[in-house]
Design an enzyme around this catalytic site. Structure first.
Site, mmCIF file in Angstrom:
data_model
loop_
_atom_site.group_PDB
_atom_site.id
_atom_site.type_symbol
_atom_site.label_atom_id
_atom_site.label_comp_id
_atom_site.label_asym_id
_atom_site.label_seq_id
_atom_site.Cartn_x
_atom_site.Cartn_y
_atom_site.Cartn_z
ATOM 1 N N ASN A 51 0.796 -1.233 0.000
ATOM 2 C CA ASN A 51 0.000 0.000 0.000
ATOM 3 C C ASN A 51 0.830 1.285 0.000
ATOM 4 O O ASN A 51 0.422 2.285 -0.556
ATOM 5 C CB ASN A 51 -1.004 -0.012 1.163
ATOM 6 C CG ASN A 51 -0.330 -0.177 2.508
ATOM 7 O OD1 ASN A 51 0.818 -0.604 2.596
ATOM 8 N ND2 ASN A 51 -1.041 0.159 3.558
ATOM 9 N N GLU A 100 4.710 -5.102 11.793
ATOM 10 C CA GLU A 100 3.707 -4.047 11.556
ATOM 11 C C GLU A 100 2.561 -4.694 10.804
ATOM 12 O O GLU A 100 2.644 -4.890 9.596
ATOM 13 C CB GLU A 100 4.324 -2.914 10.712
ATOM 14 C CG GLU A 100 5.387 -2.125 11.411
ATOM 15 C CD GLU A 100 4.810 -1.187 12.458
ATOM 16 O OE1 GLU A 100 3.578 -1.036 12.537
ATOM 17 O OE2 GLU A 100 5.603 -0.605 13.211
ATOM 18 N N CYS A 143 -3.425 0.369 6.890
ATOM 19 C CA CYS A 143 -3.497 -0.577 8.014
ATOM 20 C C CYS A 143 -4.177 0.020 9.240
ATOM 21 O O CYS A 143 -4.879 -0.672 9.969
ATOM 22 C CB CYS A 143 -2.092 -1.010 8.384
ATOM 23 S SG CYS A 143 -0.989 0.391 8.645
ATOM 24 N N GLU A 175 8.054 1.392 14.754
ATOM 25 C CA GLU A 175 8.795 2.121 13.742
ATOM 26 C C GLU A 175 8.673 3.605 14.058
ATOM 27 O O GLU A 175 7.794 4.024 14.807
ATOM 28 C CB GLU A 175 8.233 1.821 12.344
ATOM 29 C CG GLU A 175 8.454 0.368 11.946
ATOM 30 C CD GLU A 175 8.177 0.065 10.487
ATOM 31 O OE1 GLU A 175 7.110 0.471 9.994
ATOM 32 O OE2 GLU A 175 9.027 -0.588 9.852
HETATM 33 P P1 NAD Z 1 0.885 -9.848 3.107
HETATM 34 O O1 NAD Z 1 0.887 -10.309 4.504
HETATM 35 O O2 NAD Z 1 0.206 -10.647 2.083
HETATM 36 O O3 NAD Z 1 2.404 -9.668 2.583
HETATM 37 C C1 NAD Z 1 3.310 -8.821 3.225
HETATM 38 C C2 NAD Z 1 4.710 -9.142 2.768
HETATM 39 O O4 NAD Z 1 5.121 -10.386 3.332
HETATM 40 C C3 NAD Z 1 4.877 -9.323 1.254
HETATM 41 O O5 NAD Z 1 6.104 -8.742 0.864
HETATM 42 C C4 NAD Z 1 4.909 -10.828 1.082
HETATM 43 O O6 NAD Z 1 5.592 -11.252 -0.060
HETATM 44 C C5 NAD Z 1 5.641 -11.241 2.329
HETATM 45 N N1 NAD Z 1 5.400 -12.627 2.781
HETATM 46 C C6 NAD Z 1 4.314 -13.390 2.585
HETATM 47 N N2 NAD Z 1 4.454 -14.578 3.213
HETATM 48 C C7 NAD Z 1 5.667 -14.545 3.821
HETATM 49 C C8 NAD Z 1 6.389 -15.471 4.626
HETATM 50 N N3 NAD Z 1 5.880 -16.665 4.941
HETATM 51 N N4 NAD Z 1 7.602 -15.113 5.087
HETATM 52 C C9 NAD Z 1 8.112 -13.906 4.810
HETATM 53 N N5 NAD Z 1 7.474 -12.992 4.039
HETATM 54 C C10 NAD Z 1 6.277 -13.308 3.551
HETATM 55 O O7 NAD Z 1 0.331 -8.348 3.183
HETATM 56 P P2 NAD Z 1 -0.082 -7.394 1.992
HETATM 57 O O8 NAD Z 1 -1.311 -7.960 1.369
HETATM 58 O O9 NAD Z 1 1.101 -7.110 1.150
HETATM 59 O O10 NAD Z 1 -0.454 -6.048 2.788
HETATM 60 C C11 NAD Z 1 -1.678 -5.833 3.397
HETATM 61 C C12 NAD Z 1 -1.589 -6.083 4.883
HETATM 62 O O11 NAD Z 1 -0.505 -5.331 5.427
HETATM 63 C C13 NAD Z 1 -2.813 -5.618 5.636
HETATM 64 O O12 NAD Z 1 -3.156 -6.577 6.610
HETATM 65 C C14 NAD Z 1 -2.367 -4.330 6.303
HETATM 66 O O13 NAD Z 1 -3.089 -3.997 7.461
HETATM 67 C C15 NAD Z 1 -0.939 -4.618 6.589
HETATM 68 N N6 NAD Z 1 -0.169 -3.370 6.738
HETATM 69 C C16 NAD Z 1 0.292 -3.023 7.980
HETATM 70 C C17 NAD Z 1 0.984 -1.833 8.160
HETATM 71 C C18 NAD Z 1 1.512 -1.421 9.504
HETATM 72 O O14 NAD Z 1 2.373 -0.554 9.565
HETATM 73 N N7 NAD Z 1 1.032 -1.983 10.600
HETATM 74 C C19 NAD Z 1 1.222 -1.010 7.059
HETATM 75 C C20 NAD Z 1 0.739 -1.394 5.803
HETATM 76 C C21 NAD Z 1 0.043 -2.584 5.657
#
Ligand code: NAD
Length: 493
Positions: free
Chosen positions: A157, A254, A288, A466
């Site tokens: 995002n 996060e 998020c 962070e």
């Molecule tokens: P996701 O969990 O699908 O993927 C996040 C990242 O993790 C990607 O780069 C993915 O390739 C990687 N990944 C996936 N499986 C993994 C594994 N087993 N080991 C290591 N890496 C792995 O999330 P998304 O769809 O990219 O993003 C949306 C989510 O992120 C939402 O739940 C949102 O709330 C959260 N988010 C949180 C914050 C925060 O600061 N708290 C900020 C932005 C988004």
């Protein structure tokens, strides 16, 4: 979009082709058309990136904080000079409105580099006096040492912002980094790598590998990696944390949320509406910390809805590169279908749809993944749309009667990323802020994340922080050094 092809990895200070020989494709969410071909890192590429980061670590960590800070500062300036072109790439990759990307995405990343550039020279240990009543005396000091090779893993995002939020504190503290952007938005991390290299970061200090879960897993399990900072969903965070436990790595997680926004009856309604709109529709709801559960005290429910609806009607769902657009495209068809699935489930479970609730395919939106800004009013908190993270432009209104009830319902979730409240009553504002189970609470605003303020979740929304000085805790470790100035005491005469 051949100008983006093929996106390389960035290892040891330069763009490199993946040894794996594999590639994957991405699409522009606004058009559904192919956007880029990306080189996919296999295990040998992950090894090469970690080895480069490891080799760069001794010299980088021995530099003074002032020297490291100077490089981060220059990188921030380079990003600012390239704001418009990077923002343009970010829009192609994410589908978010250009008006947002020009103002926020690159600038917030540069803010982060500047903040940690300033902090780097001030990172210091402490002196602990241990008295001298026994004779010569003793003291201890602590050294704040970097961890080593840190891995950053990003969500889709805020790609360039997330890359900066992880790289800047890690590098300021003397660590080196291997960063993996989301496989959905791989484009702009390279701009950070280029800016750091041009700013004078030695080869290997910041590396990029591309790929999805498998690549992420290889990084998290790598024995030469000391820390993993991941931004993503709760299930991914749990998997990564479990894998990191295999070698007891430090972790910052996060993760997702389902944050509440409480509007009390003495609130400034126009401002509360502004905040609720920001909290649900900025970046088409893909944030998020969004305040997706909007709790309204019963007496102001009608006034709030009356003030909000015309403002939603004025939102412009449209092509993300159109400067007038305020609601862009969702990241993918699959994600759009997930969001629309929640709309269906809301209707099925008895929520009242006040507006939106459908895909938009008019004009420039014909081929992309657009959803109209949607507002539900839910009869209770048991519905899936009230309990689960939707990550799209879907707000749910809920009515409450008193403060205790509002706080209890706000806290009745496994998430704890953020919360907000609107009231003119100072005592209530701070009382409720203290009782809300969230990593960040906004009083009379929502979703502002200035770089000076720590950001992160409680409960299942995450671990660690962070931004702000708090991030230093998570990218350094303390070494205690005891110094004896007198004789060694011992019973062994
Ligand atoms: P996701 O969990 O699908 O993927 C996040 C990242 O993790 C990607 O780069 C993915 O390739 C990687 N990944 C996936 N499986 C993994 C594994 N087993 N080991 C290591 N890496 C792995 O999330 P998304 O769809 O990219 O993003 C949306 C989510 O992120 C939402 O739940 C949102 O709330 C959260 N988010 C949180 C914050 C925060 O600061 N708290 C900020 C932005 C988004």
């Amino acid at each position: 979009m051949t100008t983006l092809d093929p996106i390389p990895l960035w290892i040891d200070g330069r763009p490199v082709d993946a040894r794996s020989g594999r590639t994957f494709a991405t699409e522009n969410p606004a058009t559904g058309k192919p956007l880029a071909t990306v080189q996919e890192a296999g295990p040998e590429d992950v090894d090469a990136a970690v080895a480069a980061a490891r080799a760069a670590f001794p010299a980088w960590s021995r530099m003074t904080g002032t020297e490291r800070g100077r490089i981060l500062h220059r990188a921030a300036q380079i990003l600012r000079e390239r704001n418009d072109s990077i923002a343009h790439l970010e829009v192609l990759d994410t589908g978010k409105p250009i008006s947002e990307a020009l103002a926020v995405d690159v600038a917030s990343g540069a803010d982060c580099l500047e903040f940690f550039a300033g902090v780097a020279p001030a990172i210091a240990g402490e002196h602990i006096d241990l008295g001298s009543s026994g004779g010569g005396g003793a003291f201890a000091y602590t050294r704040r040492e970097p961890l080593g090779v840190c891995v950053g893993i990003g969500a889709w995002n805020y790609p360039i912002q997330i890359a900066c939020w992880k790289a800047a504190p890690a590098l300021a503290c003397g660590n080196t980094m291997v960063f993996k952007p989301s496989e959905t938005t791989p484009v702009t991390a390279l701009e950070l790598a280029r800016a750091l290299a041009e700013a004078g970061a030695p080869a290997g200090v910041f590396n990029i590998v591309q790929g999805a879960a498998e690549t992420g897993r290889a990084l998290v399990e790598h024995p030469d990696v000391a820390k993993v900072s991941l931004t993503g969903s709760v299930p991914t965070g749990k998997r990564a944390m479990a894998a990191a436990a295999g070698t007891l790595k430090h972790v910052t997680m996060e993760l997702g949320g389902k944050s509440p926004l409480l509007v009390f009856e003495d609130a400034d309604i126009e401002n509360a509406v502004s905040a609720a709109l920001n909290a649900n529709f900025y970046t088409q709801g893909e944030i998020c910390s969004n305040g997706t559960r909007v709790f309204l005290q019963r007496r102001i429910r009608d006034a709030f809805v009356d003030a909000m609806m015309p403002r939603i009607q004025r939102m412009r769902v449209g092509h993300p590169l159109d400067p007038e657009t305020t609601i862009g495209a969702l990241i993918s068809k699959r994600h759009m279908e997930k969001v629309l699935g929640y709309v269906e489930s809301g209707l099925k479970e008895g929520a009242k749809l006040l507006c939106g609730g459908a895909r938009v395919t008019d004009g420039a939106c014909a081929d992309g993944w657009f959803v109209a800004p949607t507002v539900f009013e839910a009869p209770d908190d048991g519905l899936a749309i009230v309990r689960e993270e939707i990550f799209g432009p879907v707000m749910t209104l809920l009515v409450f009667d008193d403060e205790d009830e509002a706080v209890a319902r706000a806290n009745a979730t496994e998430f704890g990323l953020a919360a907000g409240l609107f009231t003119r009553d100072l005592a209530r504002a701070h009382r409720v802020a203290a009782r809300l189970e969230a990593g960040t609470v906004w009083i009379n605003d929502y979703n502002l994340t200035p770089i000076e303020m720590p950001f992160g979740g409680v409960k299942q929304s995450g671990l660690g922080r962070e931004n702000g000085l708090a991030a230093i805790e998570h990218y350094t470790q303390r070494k205690s050094v005891f110094v004896q100035l007198g004789d060694v005491a011992t019973p062994f005469t």
